[in-house]
Design a protein around this motif. Structure first.
Motif, PDB file in Angstrom:
ATOM      1  N   MET A   1      12.697 -48.979  38.580  1.00 50.45           N
ATOM      2  CA  MET A   1      11.320 -48.801  39.036  1.00 50.45           C
ATOM      3  C   MET A   1      10.665 -47.571  38.420  1.00 50.45           C
ATOM      4  O   MET A   1       9.529 -47.637  37.936  1.00 50.45           O
ATOM      5  CB  MET A   1      11.270 -48.718  40.568  1.00 50.45           C
ATOM      6  CG  MET A   1      11.771 -49.958  41.262  1.00 50.45           C
ATOM      7  SD  MET A   1      10.965 -51.465  40.710  1.00 50.45           S
ATOM      8  CE  MET A   1       9.361 -51.312  41.455  1.00 50.45           C
TER       9      MET A   1
ATOM     10  N   ASP B   1      15.561 -37.423  36.294  1.00 52.49           N
ATOM     11  CA  ASP B   1      16.595 -38.129  37.054  1.00 52.49           C
ATOM     12  C   ASP B   1      17.757 -37.167  37.247  1.00 52.49           C
ATOM     13  O   ASP B   1      18.078 -36.378  36.348  1.00 52.49           O
ATOM     14  CB  ASP B   1      17.076 -39.378  36.295  1.00 52.49           C
ATOM     15  CG  ASP B   1      17.838 -40.345  37.197  1.00 52.49           C
ATOM     16  OD1 ASP B   1      17.274 -41.412  37.521  1.00 52.49           O
ATOM     17  OD2 ASP B   1      18.985 -40.022  37.589  1.00 52.49           O
TER      18      ASP B   1
ATOM     19  N   GLU C   1      17.097 -45.728  47.854  1.00 52.47           N
ATOM     20  CA  GLU C   1      16.346 -46.122  49.061  1.00 52.47           C
ATOM     21  C   GLU C   1      16.996 -45.557  50.327  1.00 52.47           C
ATOM     22  O   GLU C   1      17.587 -46.282  51.131  1.00 52.47           O
ATOM     23  CB  GLU C   1      16.264 -47.664  49.101  1.00 52.47           C
ATOM     24  CG  GLU C   1      15.451 -48.251  50.229  1.00 52.47           C
ATOM     25  CD  GLU C   1      13.948 -48.077  50.073  1.00 52.47           C
ATOM     26  OE1 GLU C   1      13.508 -47.349  49.178  1.00 52.47           O
ATOM     27  OE2 GLU C   1      13.218 -48.664  50.879  1.00 52.47           O
TER      28      GLU C   1
ATOM     29  N   LYS D   1      14.922 -38.963  50.003  1.00 47.64           N
ATOM     30  CA  LYS D   1      13.490 -39.071  49.652  1.00 47.64           C
ATOM     31  C   LYS D   1      12.716 -37.910  50.279  1.00 47.64           C
ATOM     32  O   LYS D   1      11.863 -37.305  49.632  1.00 47.64           O
ATOM     33  CB  LYS D   1      12.925 -40.422  50.119  1.00 47.64           C
ATOM     34  CG  LYS D   1      13.335 -41.590  49.209  1.00 47.64           C
ATOM     35  CD  LYS D   1      12.590 -42.848  49.568  1.00 47.64           C
ATOM     36  CE  LYS D   1      13.077 -44.102  48.852  1.00 47.64           C
ATOM     37  NZ  LYS D   1      12.855 -44.160  47.414  1.00 47.64           N
TER      38      LYS D   1
ATOM     39  N   ASN E   1       7.810 -44.715  46.255  1.00 50.19           N
ATOM     40  CA  ASN E   1       7.858 -46.144  45.917  1.00 50.19           C
ATOM     41  C   ASN E   1       8.818 -46.890  46.859  1.00 50.19           C
ATOM     42  O   ASN E   1       9.322 -47.952  46.517  1.00 50.19           O
ATOM     43  CB  ASN E   1       8.315 -46.297  44.457  1.00 50.19           C
ATOM     44  CG  ASN E   1       8.324 -47.738  43.991  1.00 50.19           C
ATOM     45  OD1 ASN E   1       7.355 -48.464  44.187  1.00 50.19           O
ATOM     46  ND2 ASN E   1       9.410 -48.166  43.388  1.00 50.19           N
TER      47      ASN E   1
ATOM     48  N   SER F   1      10.569 -49.354  49.330  1.00 47.09           N
ATOM     49  CA  SER F   1      10.224 -50.752  49.590  1.00 47.09           C
ATOM     50  C   SER F   1      10.394 -51.092  51.065  1.00 47.09           C
ATOM     51  O   SER F   1       9.854 -52.087  51.527  1.00 47.09           O
ATOM     52  CB  SER F   1      11.087 -51.684  48.739  1.00 47.09           C
ATOM     53  OG  SER F   1      12.426 -51.291  48.796  1.00 47.09           O
TER      54      SER F   1
ATOM     55  N   PHE G   1       5.399 -50.596  43.997  1.00 44.85           N
ATOM     56  CA  PHE G   1       5.328 -51.543  42.876  1.00 44.85           C
ATOM     57  C   PHE G   1       6.391 -52.616  43.047  1.00 44.85           C
ATOM     58  O   PHE G   1       7.283 -52.505  43.884  1.00 44.85           O
ATOM     59  CB  PHE G   1       5.603 -50.794  41.561  1.00 44.85           C
ATOM     60  CG  PHE G   1       4.455 -49.968  41.069  1.00 44.85           C
ATOM     61  CD1 PHE G   1       3.496 -50.514  40.228  1.00 44.85           C
ATOM     62  CD2 PHE G   1       4.331 -48.636  41.434  1.00 44.85           C
ATOM     63  CE1 PHE G   1       2.439 -49.754  39.758  1.00 44.85           C
ATOM     64  CE2 PHE G   1       3.277 -47.865  40.974  1.00 44.85           C
ATOM     65  CZ  PHE G   1       2.326 -48.420  40.125  1.00 44.85           C
TER      66      PHE G   1
HETATM   67  N1  LIG Z   1      14.393 -52.702  42.316  1.00 44.46           N
HETATM   68  C1  LIG Z   1      13.391 -53.281  42.946  1.00 44.46           C
HETATM   69  O1  LIG Z   1      13.199 -54.502  42.869  1.00 44.46           O
HETATM   70  C2  LIG Z   1      12.434 -52.439  43.754  1.00 44.46           C
HETATM   71  C3  LIG Z   1      11.149 -52.941  44.031  1.00 44.46           C
HETATM   72  C4  LIG Z   1      10.252 -52.143  44.733  1.00 44.46           C
HETATM   73  C5  LIG Z   1      10.650 -50.886  45.166  1.00 44.46           C
HETATM   74  N2  LIG Z   1      11.922 -50.442  44.903  1.00 44.46           N
HETATM   75  C6  LIG Z   1      12.276 -49.090  45.371  1.00 44.46           C
HETATM   76  O2  LIG Z   1      12.227 -48.195  44.276  1.00 44.46           O
HETATM   77  C7  LIG Z   1      13.223 -47.175  44.440  1.00 44.46           C
HETATM   78  C8  LIG Z   1      14.132 -47.149  43.243  1.00 44.46           C
HETATM   79  O3  LIG Z   1      14.703 -48.406  43.049  1.00 44.46           O
HETATM   80  P1  LIG Z   1      15.383 -48.794  41.664  1.00 44.46           P
HETATM   81  O4  LIG Z   1      15.635 -50.265  41.742  1.00 44.46           O
HETATM   82  O5  LIG Z   1      14.616 -48.248  40.526  1.00 44.46           O
HETATM   83  O6  LIG Z   1      16.780 -48.013  41.796  1.00 44.46           O
HETATM   84  P2  LIG Z   1      17.791 -47.621  40.636  1.00 44.46           P
HETATM   85  O7  LIG Z   1      19.111 -47.515  41.291  1.00 44.46           O
HETATM   86  O8  LIG Z   1      17.624 -48.510  39.455  1.00 44.46           O
HETATM   87  O9  LIG Z   1      17.305 -46.147  40.201  1.00 44.46           O
HETATM   88  C9  LIG Z   1      17.332 -45.033  41.037  1.00 44.46           C
HETATM   89  C10 LIG Z   1      17.463 -43.803  40.145  1.00 44.46           C
HETATM   90  O10 LIG Z   1      17.236 -42.655  40.946  1.00 44.46           O
HETATM   91  C11 LIG Z   1      18.155 -41.652  40.559  1.00 44.46           C
HETATM   92  N3  LIG Z   1      18.290 -40.738  41.694  1.00 44.46           N
HETATM   93  C12 LIG Z   1      18.904 -40.973  42.878  1.00 44.46           C
HETATM   94  N4  LIG Z   1      18.752 -39.905  43.690  1.00 44.46           N
HETATM   95  C13 LIG Z   1      18.024 -38.977  42.994  1.00 44.46           C
HETATM   96  C14 LIG Z   1      17.510 -37.678  43.308  1.00 44.46           C
HETATM   97  N5  LIG Z   1      17.744 -37.121  44.490  1.00 44.46           N
HETATM   98  N6  LIG Z   1      16.798 -37.053  42.368  1.00 44.46           N
HETATM   99  C15 LIG Z   1      16.566 -37.601  41.166  1.00 44.46           C
HETATM  100  N7  LIG Z   1      17.029 -38.828  40.809  1.00 44.46           N
HETATM  101  C16 LIG Z   1      17.720 -39.517  41.731  1.00 44.46           C
HETATM  102  C17 LIG Z   1      19.426 -42.395  40.212  1.00 44.46           C
HETATM  103  O11 LIG Z   1      20.242 -41.632  39.353  1.00 44.46           O
HETATM  104  C18 LIG Z   1      18.855 -43.648  39.528  1.00 44.46           C
HETATM  105  O12 LIG Z   1      18.731 -43.467  38.137  1.00 44.46           O
HETATM  106  C19 LIG Z   1      13.919 -47.490  45.754  1.00 44.46           C
HETATM  107  O13 LIG Z   1      13.282 -46.779  46.770  1.00 44.46           O
HETATM  108  C20 LIG Z   1      13.679 -48.984  45.926  1.00 44.46           C
HETATM  109  O14 LIG Z   1      13.734 -49.411  47.262  1.00 44.46           O
HETATM  110  C21 LIG Z   1      12.811 -51.183  44.203  1.00 44.46           C
END
Ligand SMILES: NC(=O)c1ccc[n+]([C@@H]2O[C@H](COP(=O)([O-])OP(=O)(O)OC[C@H]3O[C@@H](n4cnc5c(N)ncnc54)[C@H](O)[C@@H]3O)[C@@H](O)[C@H]2O)c1
Length: 511
Positions: free
Chosen positions: A16, A35, A94, A99, A119, A121, A143
């Motif tokens: 995301m 990250d 998540e 967060k 972001n 969900s 998103f």
């Molecule tokens: N994947 C989906 O379909 C989707 C859709 C809408 C919203 N979301 C939301 O978006 C967010 C991210 O989801 P994603 O699918 O991209 O996850 P992901 O696991 O692909 O990526 C998360 C990233 O965050 C990094 N991270 C974790 N904790 C951290 C911190 N404290 N500081 C900095 N970096 C950190 C991790 O290293 C990882 O690279 C979540 O809240 C999820 O619920 C996901």
């Protein structure tokens, strides 16, 4: 006046965060990407490069724009590099506490005017914001995956989010090429909330043994126009994801029966029948020969049975359905009929048989709401004879219309599921979660349904939708089907469902 957001920080460079950084850079923003995992931000930039080069190859972006956008993105190794950002959006794991920590850490780095977005969900934006010193600048920016292609974004206002913050993010959403809808913070926001009815009602129909899962899927695709049936969708998402989401939304609404999942979903999850990811879900993905075939009606031949057609008095038979009966031998009156076709709205066949004192063995229901030359759902009561069903199927087979036979179900399958979708959307409008226009957009873009719920409800007619829900409520006595006052009032007043109140009503989210 909402401030223009041009310098954007993104925390979390996963699926995301990467997508959000990409669309912001393509819209001309400078982007700093952080990250906590070493090298993750740089890897994300190379993945963005690959994605954007594919867009160039397909003629969807110019090479100059892509080069300019990539130059605007910087991988940074600490959030302190974001001190001049106008907006920082977090897209990390998540979980509430991480967060909250990211946003509170950012508060001591960025300027007081910097907007902080999440972001998330499924978490409460309000609860994330509550940890901050200035919750007024915290907002949800939800998103969908993949961000560059899913052109919808929900802008979620918590009770203390300022209107300027919401407006600034709506403006940026438009700049990045997305359709923004404004949503009051509530479980599931709009898209995940509106999506509850389709799958949970599909499961309810299965739990009632109305039809096999693959028949329900087929009806909802062929007659309802959905891209996928609920069981195909559950298999795609995986029950390990869907069941906790269903249970969480149900509990976040304090057990409201409208969101109640059925136990068979949890049972199948516990059995490891998760879906595509385990090779076995409702469908079998390991054994290619196990595809479920709906019994064809092509080999049903007209038997010479005399058909009598009753409308149940509720409405005239649409010409499109009358035309499908052209080849049927018509009985002169009901006493001579071998097959009695009825078309109830809301009620089931058993009720029509009782109300009109018919011979149950001879009666079959036809779905006059979603039935067409593409497919016809036939509904039988516990007393309907097998020969009657065969004769009814033959009538439609003669016109090359496939038929799907289901057990008694008030509202058949497609009208029942769509009525539940419309009712849930009406309740969202009633509660001021979002506007009918925005809910329609969210459902079409975010869930890919063939129409928005208000658009669909108006096409079918509010009175008809209400009649289906009343039929369901009368049959099951289940609060799940209680019609939303938004729907009831508009049906009574013959107003479109999409009509807002002419005199603005108080909002449920005072600011
Ligand atoms: N994947 C989906 O379909 C989707 C859709 C809408 C919203 N979301 C939301 O978006 C967010 C991210 O989801 P994603 O699918 O991209 O996850 P992901 O696991 O692909 O990526 C998360 C990233 O965050 C990094 N991270 C974790 N904790 C951290 C911190 N404290 N500081 C900095 N970096 C950190 C991790 O290293 C990882 O690279 C979540 O809240 C999820 O619920 C996901």
């Amino acid at each position: 006046m909402a401030k223009a957001l041009s310098v954007v920080g993104v925390v979390g460079a996963g699926a995301m965060g990467r997508g959000i950084a990409q669309v912001c850079a393509m819209a001309g923003c400078s982007v700093q990407l952080f990250d906590m995992s070493d090298g993750a931000a740089s890897r994300a930039i190379s993945l963005m490069r690959d994605d954007l080069m594919q867009a160039v190859a397909k003629g969807k972006a110019s090479a100059e724009d892509v080069v300019a956008a990539l130059q605007k993105i910087t991988a940074v190794t600490t959030m302190h590099a974001m001190s001049t950002c106008d907006l920082v959006v977090e897209a990390i794991v998540e979980q509430l506490e991480p967060k909250q920590k990211v946003l509170t850490d950012l508060e001591s780095i960025v300027e007081p005017t910097c907007v902080l977005a999440t972001n998330t969900s499924s978490l409460s934006v309000t609860e994330i914001a509550a940890a901050c010193v200035t919750p007024g600048r915290v907002v949800g920016w939800h998103f969908f995956n993949p961000v560059p292609r899913m052109k919808l974004v929900e802008v979620i206002r918590a009770p203390r989010t300022t209107p300027e913050t919401v407006q600034a993010l709506v403006n940026l959403s438009v700049r990045v090429g997305h359709r923004a809808i404004v949503v009051s913070d509530s479980p599931g926001f709009v898209v995940n909330h509106a999506g509850r009815a389709f799958v949970t009602e599909g499961l309810k129909l299965l739990a009632e043994c109305t039809a096999d899962y693959y028949v329900l899927d087929e009806i909802l695709r062929t007659c309802g126009g959905f891209r996928m049936g609920p069981f195909e969708l559950l298999d795609l998402t995986g029950l390990d994801v869907s069941v906790p989401v269903m249970e969480s939304i149900h509990s976040q609404f304090y057990g409201d029966d409208r969101y109640r999942p059925v136990t068979l979903a949890r049972t199948r999850m516990l059995a490891g029948l998760l879906g595509r990811k385990t090779g076995q879900g409702f469908y079998d993905y390991e054994n290619k020969n196990s595809t479920r075939e709906i019994e064809s009606s092509h080999d049903q031949h007209l038997t010479g049975s005399a058909v009598w057609w009753l409308t149940d008095g509720a409405a005239a038979v649409p010409d499109s359905i009358s035309a499908l009966l052209n080849d049927a031998k018509r009985a002169r009156d009901i006493s001579e009929a071998d097959v009695i076709l009825v078309a109830p709205i809301g009620g089931d066949v058993s009720s029509v048989v009782t109300d009109l004192q018919l011979d149950p063995g001879k009666v079959v229901g036809v779905d006059r709401v979603f039935g067409s030359a593409a497919g016809m759902t036939l509904m039988v009561c516990p007393g309907t004879a097998a020969a009657t069903v065969a004769a009814a199927r033959a009538v439609f087979a003669a016109q090359a219309v496939p038929t799907f036979v289901i057990a008694d179900s008030p509202g058949f399958v497609a009208p029942r599921v769509v009525a539940c979708i419309v009712n849930l959307a009406c309740e969202m409008a009633q509660q001021g979660i979002s506007s009918p226009a925005d809910i329609d957009i969210a459902v079409r873009l975010g869930l890919g349904y063939p129409a928005g719920p208000f658009e669909w409800g108006d096409r079918l007619g509010p009175k008809l939708v209400l009649a289906i829900l009343e039929g369901l409520y009368a049959t099951f006595g289940d609060q799940r089907y209680r019609p939303s006052p938004w729907l009831v009032r508009r049906a009574k007043l013959s107003l479109p469902l999409s009509a807002p109140d002419r005199i603005a009503q108080p909002t449920s989210v005072p600011s």
